[in-house]
Design a protein around this motif. Structure first.
Motif, mmCIF file in Angstrom:
data_model
loop_
_atom_site.group_PDB
_atom_site.id
_atom_site.type_symbol
_atom_site.label_atom_id
_atom_site.label_comp_id
_atom_site.label_asym_id
_atom_site.label_seq_id
_atom_site.Cartn_x
_atom_site.Cartn_y
_atom_site.Cartn_z
ATOM 1 N N ASP A 236 -14.928 -15.679 -27.980
ATOM 2 C CA ASP A 236 -14.287 -14.419 -28.357
ATOM 3 C C ASP A 236 -14.936 -13.881 -29.624
ATOM 4 O O ASP A 236 -15.851 -14.493 -30.167
ATOM 5 C CB ASP A 236 -12.767 -14.605 -28.541
ATOM 6 C CG ASP A 236 -12.439 -15.665 -29.583
ATOM 7 O OD1 ASP A 236 -13.151 -15.739 -30.604
ATOM 8 O OD2 ASP A 236 -11.469 -16.424 -29.377
ATOM 9 N N LEU A 237 -14.457 -12.709 -30.060
ATOM 10 C CA LEU A 237 -15.096 -12.066 -31.207
ATOM 11 C C LEU A 237 -15.002 -12.915 -32.474
ATOM 12 O O LEU A 237 -15.942 -12.943 -33.267
ATOM 13 C CB LEU A 237 -14.496 -10.674 -31.460
ATOM 14 C CG LEU A 237 -15.206 -9.883 -32.573
ATOM 15 C CD1 LEU A 237 -16.620 -9.499 -32.173
ATOM 16 C CD2 LEU A 237 -14.430 -8.654 -32.988
ATOM 17 N N ASP A 238 -13.880 -13.605 -32.670
ATOM 18 C CA ASP A 238 -13.755 -14.418 -33.879
ATOM 19 C C ASP A 238 -14.868 -15.465 -33.950
ATOM 20 O O ASP A 238 -15.456 -15.698 -35.011
ATOM 21 C CB ASP A 238 -12.382 -15.109 -33.933
ATOM 22 C CG ASP A 238 -11.287 -14.136 -34.366
ATOM 23 O OD1 ASP A 238 -11.625 -12.991 -34.724
ATOM 24 O OD2 ASP A 238 -10.113 -14.528 -34.336
ATOM 25 N N ARG B 247 -4.355 -13.992 -30.617
ATOM 26 C CA ARG B 247 -4.096 -15.341 -31.103
ATOM 27 C C ARG B 247 -3.580 -15.285 -32.538
ATOM 28 O O ARG B 247 -3.970 -14.419 -33.306
ATOM 29 C CB ARG B 247 -5.437 -16.095 -31.069
ATOM 30 C CG ARG B 247 -5.395 -17.497 -31.567
ATOM 31 C CD ARG B 247 -6.726 -18.186 -31.304
ATOM 32 N NE ARG B 247 -7.805 -17.647 -32.104
ATOM 33 C CZ ARG B 247 -9.077 -17.584 -31.704
ATOM 34 N NH1 ARG B 247 -9.426 -17.989 -30.532
ATOM 35 N NH2 ARG B 247 -9.988 -17.092 -32.513
ATOM 36 N N ALA C 268 -20.815 -6.792 -28.321
ATOM 37 C CA ALA C 268 -20.677 -7.565 -27.082
ATOM 38 C C ALA C 268 -21.513 -6.928 -25.983
ATOM 39 O O ALA C 268 -21.644 -5.708 -25.915
ATOM 40 C CB ALA C 268 -19.207 -7.603 -26.664
ATOM 41 N N VAL D 11 -13.619 -4.737 -25.158
ATOM 42 C CA VAL D 11 -15.014 -5.080 -24.857
ATOM 43 C C VAL D 11 -15.525 -6.209 -25.750
ATOM 44 O O VAL D 11 -16.383 -6.979 -25.349
ATOM 45 C CB VAL D 11 -15.969 -3.864 -24.928
ATOM 46 C CG1 VAL D 11 -15.482 -2.752 -24.018
ATOM 47 C CG2 VAL D 11 -16.142 -3.374 -26.345
ATOM 48 N N ASN D 12 -14.993 -6.307 -26.948
ATOM 49 C CA ASN D 12 -15.467 -7.364 -27.846
ATOM 50 C C ASN D 12 -14.704 -8.665 -27.684
ATOM 51 O O ASN D 12 -15.011 -9.640 -28.344
ATOM 52 C CB ASN D 12 -15.351 -6.914 -29.303
ATOM 53 C CG ASN D 12 -16.480 -6.016 -29.716
ATOM 54 O OD1 ASN D 12 -17.601 -6.475 -29.901
ATOM 55 N ND2 ASN D 12 -16.211 -4.736 -29.843
ATOM 56 N N ARG D 13 -13.671 -8.633 -26.849
ATOM 57 C CA ARG D 13 -12.795 -9.795 -26.732
ATOM 58 C C ARG D 13 -12.242 -10.219 -28.089
ATOM 59 O O ARG D 13 -12.424 -11.372 -28.523
ATOM 60 C CB ARG D 13 -13.533 -10.973 -26.108
ATOM 61 C CG ARG D 13 -13.650 -10.835 -24.612
ATOM 62 C CD ARG D 13 -14.260 -12.094 -24.037
ATOM 63 N NE ARG D 13 -14.505 -11.909 -22.618
ATOM 64 C CZ ARG D 13 -13.645 -12.257 -21.672
ATOM 65 N NH1 ARG D 13 -12.522 -12.841 -21.987
ATOM 66 N NH2 ARG D 13 -13.915 -12.045 -20.407
ATOM 67 N N ILE D 14 -11.617 -9.286 -28.753
ATOM 68 C CA ILE D 14 -10.885 -9.660 -29.968
ATOM 69 C C ILE D 14 -9.712 -10.505 -29.504
ATOM 70 O O ILE D 14 -8.935 -10.074 -28.653
ATOM 71 C CB ILE D 14 -10.430 -8.411 -30.750
ATOM 72 C CG1 ILE D 14 -11.651 -7.754 -31.385
ATOM 73 C CG2 ILE D 14 -9.395 -8.782 -31.816
ATOM 74 C CD1 ILE D 14 -11.363 -6.533 -32.218
ATOM 75 N N PRO D 15 -9.609 -11.738 -30.009
ATOM 76 C CA PRO D 15 -8.645 -12.664 -29.416
ATOM 77 C C PRO D 15 -7.190 -12.280 -29.695
ATOM 78 O O PRO D 15 -6.882 -11.652 -30.708
ATOM 79 C CB PRO D 15 -8.985 -14.006 -30.063
ATOM 80 C CG PRO D 15 -9.710 -13.670 -31.304
ATOM 81 C CD PRO D 15 -10.389 -12.359 -31.086
ATOM 82 N N HIS E 93 -6.844 -6.800 -36.805
ATOM 83 C CA HIS E 93 -8.059 -7.619 -36.902
ATOM 84 C C HIS E 93 -9.039 -6.970 -37.879
ATOM 85 O O HIS E 93 -9.198 -5.752 -37.879
ATOM 86 C CB HIS E 93 -8.699 -7.748 -35.519
ATOM 87 C CG HIS E 93 -9.730 -8.823 -35.443
ATOM 88 N ND1 HIS E 93 -11.021 -8.630 -35.863
ATOM 89 C CD2 HIS E 93 -9.657 -10.108 -35.033
ATOM 90 C CE1 HIS E 93 -11.696 -9.761 -35.697
ATOM 91 N NE2 HIS E 93 -10.891 -10.675 -35.201
ATOM 92 N N GLU F 8 -21.086 -8.701 -16.284
ATOM 93 C CA GLU F 8 -21.909 -8.466 -15.094
ATOM 94 C C GLU F 8 -21.164 -7.587 -14.093
ATOM 95 O O GLU F 8 -19.949 -7.475 -14.127
ATOM 96 C CB GLU F 8 -22.319 -9.789 -14.427
ATOM 97 C CG GLU F 8 -21.175 -10.610 -13.869
ATOM 98 C CD GLU F 8 -20.391 -11.345 -14.947
ATOM 99 O OE1 GLU F 8 -19.355 -11.907 -14.637
ATOM 100 O OE2 GLU F 8 -20.824 -11.333 -16.118
ATOM 101 N N TYR G 162 -22.975 -11.983 -27.040
ATOM 102 C CA TYR G 162 -22.968 -11.023 -28.149
ATOM 103 C C TYR G 162 -24.373 -10.855 -28.689
ATOM 104 O O TYR G 162 -25.133 -11.834 -28.777
ATOM 105 C CB TYR G 162 -22.057 -11.510 -29.284
ATOM 106 C CG TYR G 162 -20.594 -11.571 -28.909
ATOM 107 C CD1 TYR G 162 -19.744 -10.489 -29.141
ATOM 108 C CD2 TYR G 162 -20.058 -12.713 -28.316
ATOM 109 C CE1 TYR G 162 -18.402 -10.550 -28.801
ATOM 110 C CE2 TYR G 162 -18.716 -12.782 -27.963
ATOM 111 C CZ TYR G 162 -17.897 -11.689 -28.209
ATOM 112 O OH TYR G 162 -16.564 -11.752 -27.865
ATOM 113 N N LEU H 211 -18.105 -13.682 -34.710
ATOM 114 C CA LEU H 211 -18.175 -13.276 -36.117
ATOM 115 C C LEU H 211 -18.486 -14.472 -37.007
ATOM 116 O O LEU H 211 -19.209 -14.346 -38.001
ATOM 117 C CB LEU H 211 -16.857 -12.616 -36.553
ATOM 118 C CG LEU H 211 -16.498 -11.279 -35.901
ATOM 119 C CD1 LEU H 211 -15.180 -10.741 -36.471
ATOM 120 C CD2 LEU H 211 -17.595 -10.243 -36.097
ATOM 121 N N THR I 163 -18.470 -14.805 -23.564
ATOM 122 C CA THR I 163 -19.076 -13.475 -23.637
ATOM 123 C C THR I 163 -20.374 -13.589 -24.430
ATOM 124 O O THR I 163 -20.473 -14.405 -25.341
ATOM 125 C CB THR I 163 -18.117 -12.501 -24.349
ATOM 126 O OG1 THR I 163 -16.896 -12.453 -23.607
ATOM 127 C CG2 THR I 163 -18.695 -11.095 -24.427
#
Lengths: 116, 410
Positions: A89-91, B169, A112, B163-167, B115, A116, A4, A94, A2
């Motif tokens: 991913d967000l992690d 996991r 994010a 939308v942020n793809r918080i994993p 998270h 498309e 960002y 970040l 993704t």
């Protein structure tokens, strides 16, 4: 993957750095960080902007092609620069933002991009 | 065939939906799809179970129907954008359900819902809904917000995750201490919300406590090597154990010192104490373990006068060193009063910036009264009363104030 947006905001009328040395140090740190982004394949684009008081707004929504001086938003904080990075991913995003914030010596907002 | 009551089905749903949702979030890669699938399967169960009976092992309430319903729905609603879910699903091997690592699925979901990129209030709502199986109106009632507000909060949080793809996991060992903190904070907040406040729906309040204990048990089961996960479980058990003695027949609050300790739940006390002892042996203290240890010392005393206050103060010293806060300092001062008398304790209070906190004034009032300074004590009770809107606490303070004022004349 993704994409960002890591954006840096500056406060209007306030210098971003306390001294010339601080600014040079930040520039250098940002260069190093940018190189790392490119080396590891996270880099999409990045850049710093001239101050918001140099902005021009174009509004052609009514077909009149209006051109006005000044930034779009009358906010105290304005976009000062940004990175576009790719991350799984967000992690991961970040974690990059942590490095970005330390390098440019300012808080970094992470958002994010829509797919498309 | 035994009669199946709607409450039985509700109970099964409450305890099993968290597991089912957790497994299906991994399967579909989308929280909303997983939730809808479980809801659909539950509606179907509501229709079938009363006549067909509960499944042979309700605990193993099969996720297969829910998964199939989710797949049906995705196929049916081709206009809806489930491409992401579809692609995610294609990447998952077609594994047998139930035998998979459900435990890991639940942990994943807890860490997703808690998270750090989410606001605490959103974390609490998400955890109660996704892991606890509570419905949105129930959560709204428990937190005294309109249902629409709570629904909006949940939608926004789930949207942010997507939308942020918080994993989805379990954090690595290196990240775990940082990531565990908000998880424990959520559990603690859920419990406190149910325990302290006496506004709102009473039944829902006690259910919040039960749910927090259940979450804490789950965390302790899932992460038996995390001392703070055990610590919070012990703390909640030892606190919950006092519930039967916390209110009188009229529903008024009774202070710890005045509680009839024979009414404490001995089984919960024993379980909590055993966990505290195990934590002490491990010797990796943290804030929740220390608070649990303090609660354990209280639970050792058959009557308030038997309390080992030296031990309590020593534990507060450790707690204060680790997580300094004026509230901890206030609680420590209250314990110091028992150990060294009200004078030294009052001096400790002078240093605290807690003017807006009603229990600060209540503690001052009590110490002043014990020092025979009745007029000042009465004023402090008034200050305390002016700072709480909680009816049960007001009643407790009014009783203390009345006792003080009748003592003033003697």
């Amino acid at each position: 993957m993704t994409q960002y947006l890591l954006s840096v905001h500056s406060v209007e009328g306030k210098e971003n750095y306390a001294s010339e040395e601080d600014m040079q140090a930040a520039f250098k740190a940002v260069d190093t960080f940018n190189q790392k982004l490119q080396d590891q394949g996270s880099w999409v684009f990045a850049g710093g902007l001239h101050p918001a008081d140099t902005a021009t707004v174009v509004d052609n929504t009514g077909g009149e092609g209006l051109v006005t001086d000044g930034p779009f938003a009358e906010a105290k904080e304005q976009l000062g620069g940004f990175w576009v990075v790719e991350a799984p991913d967000l992690d991961a995003a970040l974690a990059l933002a942590q490095e970005a914030s330390a390098a440019c010596a300012g808080p970094v907002e992470v958002r994010a991009f829509q797919g498309e | 065939m035994p009669q199946v009551e709607p409450t039985d089905i509700e109970r099964v749903f409450r305890s099993e939906s968290g597991r089912a949702v957790a497994s299906l979030v991994r399967f579909f890669g989308d929280i909303d799809v997983a939730e809808e699938a479980v809801q659909d399967a539950f509606v179907e169960a509501l229709r079938r179970w009363p006549t067909a009976g509960l499944p042979p092992t309700p605990a193993g309430w099969n996720i297969t129907p829910a998964r199939n319903r989710g797949l049906d729905r995705i196929r049916r609603e081709s206009t809806r954008d489930h491409r992401e879910a579809e692609s995610q699903r294609r990447h998952e091997p077609d594994e047998p359900e139930e035998v998979g690592p459900v435990v890991d699925d639940q942990l994943r979901l807890i860490f997703t819902g808690c998270h750090p990129a989410l606001a605490l209030e959103a974390e609490v709502a998400l955890t109660l809904r996704l892991v606890g199986g509570l419905q949105t109106p129930e959560i709204a009632r428990a937190f005294l917000v309109p249902e629409a507000t709570m629904a909006q909060r949940l939608v926004r949080a789930k949207n942010k995750i997507r939308v942020n793809r918080i994993p989805y996991r379990i954090p690595s060992a290196a990240e775990l201490p940082d990531r565990l903190r908000p998880v424990l904070a959520v559990v603690y907040l859920v419990f406190n919300e149910g325990y302290v406040a006496s506004e709102g729906d009473q039944l829902m309040r006690s259910e919040l406590c039960a749910e927090a204990v259940r979450l804490a048990r789950l965390l302790a089961d899932l992460m038996p090597d995390e001392p703070e996960a055990l610590g919070i479980l012990a703390l909640l058990l030892l606190t919950e154990a006092r519930r039967p003695a916390r209110t009188d027949a009229g529903g008024d609050l009774i202070r710890l010192a005045d509680q009839d300790r024979s009414r404490w739940d001995r089984a919960l006390v024993a379980e909590g104490q055993a966990i505290v002892r195990a934590c002490l042996r491990r010797n990796l203290p943290g804030p929740y373990q220390l608070q649990a240890a303090i609660a354990a010392v209280h639970s050792d005393a058959q009557i308030a006068a038997d309390t080992d206050w030296g031990q309590v103060v020593a534990l507060y010293d450790q707690l204060l060193a680790r997580s300094p806060s004026p509230i901890v300092a206030l609680n420590r001062a209250v314990a110091v009063a028992e150990l060294h008398g009200p004078g030294p304790a009052l001096a400790l209070l002078d240093d605290l910036d807690l003017d807006r906190y009603h229990l600060f004034h209540a503690a001052r009032a009590d110490l002043l009264e014990r020092l025979g300074r009745h007029d000042e004590a009465l004023r402090a009770y008034d200050e305390a009363l002016a700072r709480t809107t909680n009816r049960a606490e007001q009643a407790l303070l009014e009783r203390a104030r009345d006792a003080c004022s009748s003592g003033a004349g003697t």
